[in-house]
Design a protein around this motif. Structure first.
Motif, mmCIF file in Angstrom:
data_model
loop_
_atom_site.group_PDB
_atom_site.id
_atom_site.type_symbol
_atom_site.label_atom_id
_atom_site.label_comp_id
_atom_site.label_asym_id
_atom_site.label_seq_id
_atom_site.Cartn_x
_atom_site.Cartn_y
_atom_site.Cartn_z
ATOM 1 N N TYR A 54 17.391 40.210 49.761
ATOM 2 C CA TYR A 54 17.313 40.866 51.064
ATOM 3 C C TYR A 54 18.734 41.072 51.578
ATOM 4 C CZ TYR A 54 15.576 41.930 55.735
ATOM 5 O OH TYR A 54 15.272 42.561 56.915
ATOM 6 N N ILE A 55 19.093 42.306 51.862
ATOM 7 C CA ILE A 55 20.450 42.656 52.277
ATOM 8 C C ILE A 55 20.422 43.137 53.723
ATOM 9 C CG2 ILE A 55 22.464 44.109 51.801
ATOM 10 C CD1 ILE A 55 21.791 42.257 49.486
ATOM 11 N N LYS A 84 28.618 35.071 63.119
ATOM 12 C CA LYS A 84 28.592 33.627 62.861
ATOM 13 C C LYS A 84 27.241 33.024 63.210
ATOM 14 C CE LYS A 84 33.513 33.137 63.698
ATOM 15 N NZ LYS A 84 34.525 32.669 64.649
ATOM 16 N N LEU A 85 26.665 33.431 64.351
ATOM 17 C CA LEU A 85 25.342 32.940 64.738
ATOM 18 C C LEU A 85 24.276 33.375 63.729
ATOM 19 C CD1 LEU A 85 25.452 33.595 68.593
ATOM 20 C CD2 LEU A 85 25.456 31.374 67.452
ATOM 21 N N PHE A 86 24.401 34.602 63.220
ATOM 22 C CA PHE A 86 23.455 35.115 62.220
ATOM 23 C C PHE A 86 23.530 34.272 60.948
ATOM 24 C CE2 PHE A 86 22.261 37.823 58.677
ATOM 25 C CZ PHE A 86 21.072 38.379 59.127
ATOM 26 N N GLY A 126 21.080 31.916 57.355
ATOM 27 C CA GLY A 126 21.617 31.442 56.094
ATOM 28 C C GLY A 126 22.060 32.528 55.141
ATOM 29 N N MET A 127 22.412 33.688 55.660
ATOM 30 C CA MET A 127 22.901 34.784 54.812
ATOM 31 C C MET A 127 23.997 35.532 55.537
ATOM 32 S SD MET A 127 19.386 36.983 55.093
ATOM 33 C CE MET A 127 19.893 38.532 54.498
#
Length: 141
Positions: free
Chosen positions: A108-109, A128-130, A135-136
């Motif tokens: 998944y991109i 950063k929060l994402f 976790g990607m």
């Protein structure tokens, strides 16, 4: 007369100061799928990438191409005094699935088209929060 830092001249001849916002001057463009960004304008670089991804999807290299997908980074909540705090949301330009080594669509991109002026402090914080929540990493083009 107009200048870059001042608005129109008042009738008394004194210029009215007006703060100009820094904006990214994207040029408007439309495609057959009516590809528009959230602001209603379309960036040429983003539209070119969309056409590349659509061609890759038709060739079978990727699948499930989606535009302007929202990811909630922090849920909204209500403070004890009743004040409502809105959620923090990141809107990705594109999401799609890419084939892995076995030929299945499992990778998944999340992709975002960025240039120097659009890589703001708010974007860097959301990136950063994402990464922390999902976790990607976000793929920047």
């Amino acid at each position: 007369t107009r200048s870059r830092c001042f608005g129109k001249l008042r009738s008394r001849g004194r210029p009215r100061r007006r703060l100009l916002r820094r904006t990214v001057r994207n040029q408007s463009i439309t495609t057959s799928r009516r590809f528009k960004t959230a602001s209603g304008l379309t960036a040429k670089k983003e539209a070119r990438r969309f056409l590349q991804l659509r061609a890759m999807e038709q060739a079978g290299e990727i699948s499930g191409l989606k535009l302007q997908v929202n990811f909630t980074l922090q849920e909204g909540y209500t403070k004890p005094d009743g004040e409502r705090v809105r959620p923090i949301v990141y809107k990705a330009d594109f999401t799609y699935c890419r084939k892995d080594e076995d030929g299945r669509y499992t990778l998944y991109i999340v992709e975002d088209v960025k240039s120097g002026p659009t890589r703001t402090a708010a974007y860097r914080l959301k990136r950063k929060l994402f990464r922390e929540k999902y976790g990607m990493d976000i793929t920047e083009v």
